[in-house]
Design a protein around this motif. Structure first.
Motif, PDB file in Angstrom:
ATOM      1  N   ALA A  58      -2.804  -9.039  10.012  1.00 44.19           N
ATOM      2  CA  ALA A  58      -3.258  -7.886   9.240  1.00 44.19           C
ATOM      3  C   ALA A  58      -3.662  -6.795  10.216  1.00 44.19           C
ATOM      4  CB  ALA A  58      -4.427  -8.266   8.346  1.00 44.19           C
ATOM      5  N   VAL A  59      -3.437  -5.549   9.808  1.00 47.27           N
ATOM      6  CA  VAL A  59      -3.749  -4.407  10.662  1.00 47.27           C
ATOM      7  C   VAL A  59      -4.698  -3.475   9.918  1.00 47.27           C
ATOM      8  CG1 VAL A  59      -2.811  -2.457  11.964  1.00 47.27           C
ATOM      9  CG2 VAL A  59      -1.500  -4.587  11.787  1.00 47.27           C
ATOM     10  N   VAL A  60      -5.768  -3.112  10.586  1.00 44.67           N
ATOM     11  CA  VAL A  60      -6.772  -2.202  10.044  1.00 44.67           C
ATOM     12  C   VAL A  60      -6.746  -0.938  10.894  1.00 44.67           C
ATOM     13  CG1 VAL A  60      -9.248  -1.867   9.684  1.00 44.67           C
ATOM     14  CG2 VAL A  60      -8.187  -4.085   9.149  1.00 44.67           C
ATOM     15  N   VAL A  61      -6.681   0.209  10.235  1.00 46.95           N
ATOM     16  CA  VAL A  61      -6.647   1.496  10.928  1.00 46.95           C
ATOM     17  C   VAL A  61      -7.873   2.288  10.494  1.00 46.95           C
ATOM     18  CG1 VAL A  61      -5.346   3.611  11.338  1.00 46.95           C
ATOM     19  CG2 VAL A  61      -4.128   1.450  10.965  1.00 46.95           C
ATOM     20  N   ASP A  62      -8.711   2.614  11.455  1.00 47.42           N
ATOM     21  CA  ASP A  62      -9.948   3.351  11.201  1.00 47.42           C
ATOM     22  C   ASP A  62     -10.767   2.735  10.070  1.00 47.42           C
ATOM     23  OD1 ASP A  62      -9.434   5.133  13.276  1.00 47.42           O
ATOM     24  OD2 ASP A  62      -8.341   6.519  11.985  1.00 47.42           O
ATOM     25  N   GLY A  63     -10.877   1.400  10.094  1.00 45.59           N
ATOM     26  CA  GLY A  63     -11.724   0.696   9.143  1.00 45.59           C
ATOM     27  C   GLY A  63     -11.092   0.399   7.799  1.00 45.59           C
ATOM     28  N   LYS A  64      -9.811   0.737   7.604  1.00 41.12           N
ATOM     29  CA  LYS A  64      -9.137   0.506   6.321  1.00 41.12           C
ATOM     30  C   LYS A  64      -7.913  -0.379   6.542  1.00 41.12           C
ATOM     31  CE  LYS A  64      -6.908   2.955   2.466  1.00 41.12           C
ATOM     32  NZ  LYS A  64      -5.750   2.117   2.365  1.00 41.12           N
ATOM     33  N   LEU A  65      -7.808  -1.423   5.730  1.00 41.99           N
ATOM     34  CA  LEU A  65      -6.654  -2.303   5.790  1.00 41.99           C
ATOM     35  C   LEU A  65      -5.408  -1.507   5.429  1.00 41.99           C
ATOM     36  CD1 LEU A  65      -5.511  -5.187   6.075  1.00 41.99           C
ATOM     37  CD2 LEU A  65      -6.066  -5.532   3.646  1.00 41.99           C
ATOM     38  N   ALA A  66      -4.398  -1.558   6.299  1.00 44.02           N
ATOM     39  CA  ALA A  66      -3.149  -0.840   6.038  1.00 44.02           C
ATOM     40  C   ALA A  66      -2.542  -1.345   4.737  1.00 44.02           C
ATOM     41  CB  ALA A  66      -2.178  -1.031   7.202  1.00 44.02           C
ATOM     42  N   ASP A  67      -2.070  -0.425   3.906  1.00 46.51           N
ATOM     43  CA  ASP A  67      -1.518  -0.787   2.603  1.00 46.51           C
ATOM     44  C   ASP A  67      -0.421  -1.841   2.711  1.00 46.51           C
ATOM     45  OD1 ASP A  67      -3.249   0.932   1.276  1.00 46.51           O
ATOM     46  OD2 ASP A  67      -1.789   2.574   1.162  1.00 46.51           O
ATOM     47  N   CYS A  68       0.383  -1.774   3.765  1.00 49.96           N
ATOM     48  CA  CYS A  68       1.477  -2.733   3.906  1.00 49.96           C
ATOM     49  C   CYS A  68       0.974  -4.146   4.135  1.00 49.96           C
ATOM     50  CB  CYS A  68       2.434  -2.315   5.026  1.00 49.96           C
ATOM     51  SG  CYS A  68       1.707  -2.304   6.672  1.00 49.96           S
ATOM     52  N   CYS A  69      -0.278  -4.299   4.504  1.00 44.11           N
ATOM     53  CA  CYS A  69      -0.830  -5.625   4.781  1.00 44.11           C
ATOM     54  C   CYS A  69      -1.521  -6.245   3.570  1.00 44.11           C
ATOM     55  CB  CYS A  69      -1.843  -5.536   5.923  1.00 44.11           C
ATOM     56  SG  CYS A  69      -1.135  -4.988   7.474  1.00 44.11           S
ATOM     57  N   VAL A  70      -1.625  -5.493   2.498  1.00 44.49           N
ATOM     58  CA  VAL A  70      -2.345  -5.986   1.330  1.00 44.49           C
ATOM     59  C   VAL A  70      -1.555  -7.079   0.619  1.00 44.49           C
ATOM     60  CG1 VAL A  70      -3.304  -5.358  -0.921  1.00 44.49           C
ATOM     61  CG2 VAL A  70      -3.618  -3.834   1.034  1.00 44.49           C
ATOM     62  N   VAL A  71      -0.258  -6.877   0.436  1.00 40.09           N
ATOM     63  CA  VAL A  71       0.545  -7.846  -0.318  1.00 40.09           C
ATOM     64  C   VAL A  71       1.731  -8.396   0.463  1.00 40.09           C
ATOM     65  CG1 VAL A  71      -0.100  -6.934  -2.569  1.00 40.09           C
ATOM     66  CG2 VAL A  71       1.896  -6.022  -1.398  1.00 40.09           C
ATOM     67  N   ALA A  72       1.955  -7.894   1.651  1.00 38.13           N
ATOM     68  CA  ALA A  72       3.117  -8.332   2.432  1.00 38.13           C
ATOM     69  C   ALA A  72       2.765  -8.321   3.910  1.00 38.13           C
ATOM     70  CB  ALA A  72       4.306  -7.415   2.163  1.00 38.13           C
ATOM     71  N   ALA A  73       3.742  -8.669   4.718  1.00 38.37           N
ATOM     72  CA  ALA A  73       3.558  -8.644   6.168  1.00 38.37           C
ATOM     73  C   ALA A  73       3.605  -7.202   6.667  1.00 38.37           C
ATOM     74  CB  ALA A  73       4.653  -9.461   6.838  1.00 38.37           C
ATOM     75  N   PRO A  74       2.916  -6.917   7.762  1.00 40.10           N
ATOM     76  CA  PRO A  74       2.984  -5.578   8.335  1.00 40.10           C
ATOM     77  C   PRO A  74       4.427  -5.201   8.673  1.00 40.10           C
ATOM     78  CG  PRO A  74       1.266  -6.872   9.389  1.00 40.10           C
ATOM     79  CD  PRO A  74       2.057  -7.812   8.533  1.00 40.10           C
ATOM     80  N   ASN A  75       4.745  -3.932   8.468  1.00 39.16           N
ATOM     81  CA  ASN A  75       6.077  -3.429   8.831  1.00 39.16           C
ATOM     82  C   ASN A  75       5.922  -2.038   9.415  1.00 39.16           C
ATOM     83  OD1 ASN A  75       6.430  -1.352   6.601  1.00 39.16           O
ATOM     84  ND2 ASN A  75       6.073  -3.210   5.400  1.00 39.16           N
ATOM     85  N   GLU A  76       6.934  -1.609  10.149  1.00 45.85           N
ATOM     86  CA  GLU A  76       6.836  -0.338  10.863  1.00 45.85           C
ATOM     87  C   GLU A  76       6.580   0.833   9.924  1.00 45.85           C
ATOM     88  OE1 GLU A  76       9.206   2.482  14.061  1.00 45.85           O
ATOM     89  OE2 GLU A  76       9.889   0.418  13.753  1.00 45.85           O
ATOM     90  N   LYS A  77       7.304   0.906   8.834  1.00 44.91           N
ATOM     91  CA  LYS A  77       7.132   2.024   7.901  1.00 44.91           C
ATOM     92  C   LYS A  77       5.697   2.086   7.385  1.00 44.91           C
ATOM     93  CE  LYS A  77       8.948   3.987   3.636  1.00 44.91           C
ATOM     94  NZ  LYS A  77       9.884   3.807   2.517  1.00 44.91           N
ATOM     95  N   GLY A  78       5.165   0.937   6.976  1.00 40.37           N
ATOM     96  CA  GLY A  78       3.806   0.895   6.456  1.00 40.37           C
ATOM     97  C   GLY A  78       2.756   1.211   7.499  1.00 40.37           C
TER      98      GLY A  78
END
Length: 88
Positions: A58-78
């Motif tokens: 999971a990837v968090v950017v400035d304290g917020k979980l990246a949307d792409c990590c909420v229901v799927a694996a991280p991806n470049e676009k997300g």
């Protein structure tokens, strides 16, 4: 640099986590302060729960979980949509 984007990668050291670490490092820019956090550490896993992390990687950017990590694996676009790779 005064304005840095804080990027945190929550990882358990699995192959999928290592791929995400490589992806984030590849697309991050000089404005990104990237840290890899070990989910085997109790404090890290407790913080992950407060951020709504239910799976790794999971990837968090400035304290917020990246949307792409909420229901799927991280991806470049997300991750790019979350701000990784663009200057502040």
């Amino acid at each position: 640099m005064a304005n840095m984007r804080k990027v945190e990668i929550f990882s358990a050291g699995c192959p999928a986590c290592l791929e995400t670490i490589d992806l984030v490092n590849r697309i991050s820019c000089p404005s990104c302060d990237v840290a890899v956090l070990d989910m085997n550490d109790g404090d890290v896993s407790a913080r992950a729960r407060t951020l709504g992390i239910h799976r790794v990687p999971a990837v968090v950017v400035d304290g917020k979980l990246a949307d792409c990590c909420v229901v799927a694996a991280p991806n470049e676009k997300g991750l790019r949509a979350a701000g990784i790779g663009s200057s502040i």
